[in-house]
Structure formats: C-alpha cells, structure tokens
Design a protein around this motif. Structure first.
Motif, short mmCIF file in Angstrom:
data_model
loop_
_atom_site.label_atom_id
_atom_site.label_comp_id
_atom_site.label_asym_id
_atom_site.label_seq_id
_atom_site.Cartn_x
_atom_site.Cartn_y
_atom_site.Cartn_z
N PHE A 263 0.87 -1.17 0.00
CA PHE A 263 0.00 0.00 0.00
C PHE A 263 0.90 1.23 0.00
N ARG A 264 0.33 2.37 -0.26
CA ARG A 264 1.11 3.59 -0.32
C ARG A 264 1.57 3.97 1.09
N CYS A 278 -4.98 6.27 10.97
CA CYS A 278 -4.38 5.76 9.74
C CYS A 278 -5.44 5.58 8.64
N ASP A 279 -4.95 5.37 7.44
CA ASP A 279 -5.81 5.19 6.27
C ASP A 279 -6.73 3.99 6.48
N PRO A 280 -8.05 4.16 6.30
CA PRO A 280 -8.96 3.00 6.45
C PRO A 280 -8.68 1.89 5.45
N GLY A 281 -7.90 2.17 4.39
CA GLY A 281 -7.61 1.15 3.40
C GLY A 281 -6.48 0.21 3.76
N LEU A 282 -5.89 0.34 4.95
CA LEU A 282 -4.85 -0.61 5.36
C LEU A 282 -5.42 -2.01 5.45
N PRO A 283 -4.61 -3.06 5.21
CA PRO A 283 -5.12 -4.44 5.19
C PRO A 283 -5.67 -4.86 6.55
N ALA A 284 -6.97 -5.09 6.63
CA ALA A 284 -7.61 -5.46 7.90
C ALA A 284 -7.09 -6.82 8.35
N ARG A 333 -9.75 -5.66 12.43
CA ARG A 333 -10.64 -6.05 11.34
C ARG A 333 -11.87 -5.16 11.25
N PRO A 336 -10.55 1.30 11.53
CA PRO A 336 -9.22 1.74 11.10
C PRO A 336 -8.23 1.72 12.26
#
Length: 445
Positions: A263-264, A278-284, A333, A336
């Motif tokens: 991820f970025r 942190c970004d909600p798009g981090l791997p849960a 999981r 965020p």
C-alpha cells in the motif's frame, strides 16, 4: 521549579509525570535504583504488584512504569533513574504513592549530588528537592504523592533504611522471600534417605480397581471424553498414548510470515501527544511496519488505541535522546488503525508495508529498537545485547484460529543491561526487539 523543603507539599496536576532520582557519577559511586510503592488505605501495599522497580517495570493498572537509567557520561556528569506515572490512572483505593531508591553494596552517603525531580510530560518543572543528609542508608524514601480533596500533592522527604530495598519493601507490607540455601561444594554427598515403611498387606487384600498399576513403562489410558480438551494440543507429552493415534502425528510447522499486500506508505508528523488515524484502506487483520523518528526527547512512545480512542497496547517505549526505531502494529478487522504517539519533541511516524522489514533465517544485527522477520524453522535464538537499560524481545505470530481478531504475542527475553540470553522459537514469526545499544541474534537448530 518548586524547590520544597522536607515535609512540605506542593500541588501536582493529575496527569502524566516523570520522576527522576539523580546523582553525580564518579569513581566508586554506586548506581541508584529508583522504585515506587502504591499504598492502600492502611498505608501498606495491597500485594507484590504494588512495588514497581527494575525487576517489575510496570504496574498492572498502567499508572506507574519504571523507565530505567539514563546512560552515564564522563565522571562528574549527571545520571538519573526514571519513573513515569499518570496520577489520573491511579486506582481509587490508593491514597499514597511513595518514591524511593536503593543502592547495592554501598550506601547513599557515597552518592554525591543526590536529588529528586518531578516534571510533567512536556518537561515543565513541578517539584525539586536536594537530598544532602544521607549517610549509611542503603534505601531511602525521597517523597510521596498524597491524594488530598480530589487532587494530589507531592511531599518531599522520608526515612532511610540500612537493610536495602528488601527492608524498605517489608516496612510497607511486602513479604520478601529468604535467599535460597547455598549450593554444596564439590565432594558433597547427600545423606541417604531413610527406607520407606511399608505396612504388611492383610491376607486376601487386593488394591481397588481404580488404582494405577505400578508397572514401569505401562501406558496410561485417558478417558475419551477429555480428547477435546486444549491440553492435548498444548502439551506434546499427551501424544505418547497409543490409544489415541491422532496425537502421534507431529504438529505441522508454522506457516511463513506473509509480507501482506503493498500500500502507499504514509508519513505523519507531530509534537507532544497526538492520536494518528491511519488510512482505512490498510489491510484489515494484517501487520504494518511503523518507523518512528524523534530527536532530543526524554521519552518517545507509540501505543495502539481501542475503539474508543484510549491507549491499549504499548508498541514502543524509547528513552534515548535520538530515536530511530521500528515496531509493528496489527490492523483491527472492524475499524481503522489508530495510534497514540507521545514525545516532548517533534516526531515523524511512517506507516509502511511489512515487506519493508528486514528478514533473516540464521543471523541478524541491529541497534536499539527494531522489527525483524524470522523466516527459519524451529530452533533456539541466541541474543547478545550491549547496553545498560531494559532489553526485551517479543514474538508476534498469526493466531491459530483465523477468526481470532488478534495476534499471538510471546515475551521471549526481558532482562537489564549486558544480556546473553537464549529462547526457543517455534518457527517463523515477527521479532520486536527493544534495547538501548547494539544487539545480535543468531539461530541454533
């Protein structure tokens, strides 16, 4: 700073504070070990956990932590041993928090420049007292925080002890175990044990049907209804029973540590205590690597936050002036990732994929705080640490139950100073290593 005479009190804010017992170094000057005691209504500790010192560095409530000793400089320079405390977290039945210190093999009369200082988390002074009346004491009470009318006051001064930390702890209600008996020297032969008395069996007597047969090597039959108990999985000795062949199969090796999706990377900057969302798009449910930089700070810490924004798990505690450290965080999981970063100087936090971490399978070296990935099979890890503060190694591994929203975390090493230690490792996993000097890790298989 409020310089207070013995017995007088000064109000202190119910917040995070630093307490330092300081002295001036020199040839033959002993090191000072600071400690804290949390006292209940009767003026005594409620249990052994209420004594916080170098061998028990944190109180279960999270209100007091022993930070360790600052690195010594040239003879004649200042040194200190530090406590961190948060009066807002002190349990309601604790009315007094005593600050004490001890020396080993010497006396406080040989410690020049002795004082006690209290500052807030940002380093602003709260209280200060010079201790100039020490002589033959080996333990000393430097002051105490008293709960008064819903607030707190710090009172300087207290009595000295000639019996060290053990005598001080006993005075406040802690039971100190006596030292073990000395080990006999070469040539010692223990006395023979008296023969066991066996009563003659009555004619016609037979043992009860439930007695275990005293035949060497005879298999012990277990009851089938206990097969589902977790002890059969946790203790390998249960696999020896021929009645249950499923326990004869060896446990499969742990899977390799995944690097996780890329991820970025994100960069966060701040000063003091701040919460980073942190970004909600981090791997849960996956790990992320955290890099922290801070310069000229007394303490730099990173903690994960729960669903309510409260500090939950300590991920990094660094007491060096200049910190460049790595640690790891597990992304929840259901929400965020949120992190609490605290330093009394500007700091930088980078959130990176786990693929940026160093990996090894036989040998690795580092300095201070780092996160490395062990990719090898089961074996023994040998650690060597050159430092003066606390050296700890945590192993992080994925849970056995994939639905379990947490990681398996095991403390492998937790020692002070120059460390040579070994610890078994079950297979691949993350190693979170913390120290205040260079360290090495080698694998024996």
């Amino acid at each position: 700073m409020n310089r207070i005479p013995e017995g007088d009190g000064v109000p202190v804010p119910p917040q995070a504070l630093h307490v330092a017992v300081g002295w001036r170094t020199g040839h033959g000057v002993p090191d000072v070990d600071v400690s804290a005691l949390l006292l209940g209504p009767a003026g005594r500790v409620r249990g052994d956990a209420d004594l916080v010192f170098y061998n028990h560095a944190g109180h279960p409530s999270g209100a007091v932590r022993h930070l360790g000793r600052s690195a010594p400089g040239a003879p004649g320079s200042r040194a200190a041993d530090w406590l961190w405390l948060d009066l807002a977290r002190v349990e309601p039945d604790v009315g007094r928090l005593v600050v004490a210190a001890s020396v080993d093999g010497s006396a406080f009369g040989r410690v020049p420049g002795l004082d006690v200082r209290v500052t807030d988390a940002a380093g602003a002074p709260v209280a200060y007292r010079v201790v100039g009346d020490a002589t033959s004491e080996t333990a000393f009470v430097f002051g105490a925080f008293h709960r008064r009318d819903g607030g707190w006051r710090f009172h300087a001064g207290g009595r000295g002890y000639g019996s060290g930390l053990a005598g001080l702890a006993t005075d406040f209600g802690i039971v100190v175990e006596p030292p073990p008996p000395p080990i006999p020297g070469p040539g010692y032969v223990p006395p023979a044990a008296p023969p066991a008395y066996a009563a003659p069996a009555a004619p016609g007597y037979a043992p009860p049907a439930y007695a275990v047969p005293a035949v060497p090597g005879a298999p012990v039959r277990e009851y089938p209804e206990y097969q589902g108990y977790p002890e059969y999985r946790e203790y390998p000795e249960y696999r020896r029973y021929p009645e249950y062949p499923e326990y004869e199969r060896p446990a499969p090796p742990p899977p390799p540590v995944p690097s996780g999706p890329d991820f970025r990377p994100a960069v966060h900057r701040g000063r003091g205590k701040e919460t980073v969302h942190c970004d909600p798009g981090l791997p849960a449910g996956g790990w992320v690597l955290l890099e922290v930089e801070s310069y000229h700070s007394l303490l730099t810490s990173v903690e994960s936050c729960d669903a309510y924004g409260r500090a939950e798990d300590s991920l990094l505690m660094a007491y060096e002036d200049d910190v460049r450290a790595r640690t790891v965080a597990l992304v929840p999981r259901s929400r965020p990732l949120a992190l609490r970063v605290d330093a009394d100087a500007p700091w930088t936090l980078r959130v990176l994929p786990l693929s940026h971490a160093r990996r090894f399978d036989s040998h690795v070296e580092g300095i201070a705080h780092d996160l490395v990935v062990y990719d090898g099979p089961p074996g023994v890890l040998d650690f060597l640490h050159h430092g003066e503060g606390r050296f700890s190694v945590h192993r992080h591994a994925a849970p056995e139950d994939p639905l379990h929203d947490d990681e398996e975390r095991i403390l492998l090493v937790d020692e002070i100073g120059e460390v040579r230690a070994s610890a078994p490792v079950a297979g691949p996993g993350l190693l979170r290593i913390s120290g205040d000097g260079p360290w090495k890790c080698a694998v024996r298989r």
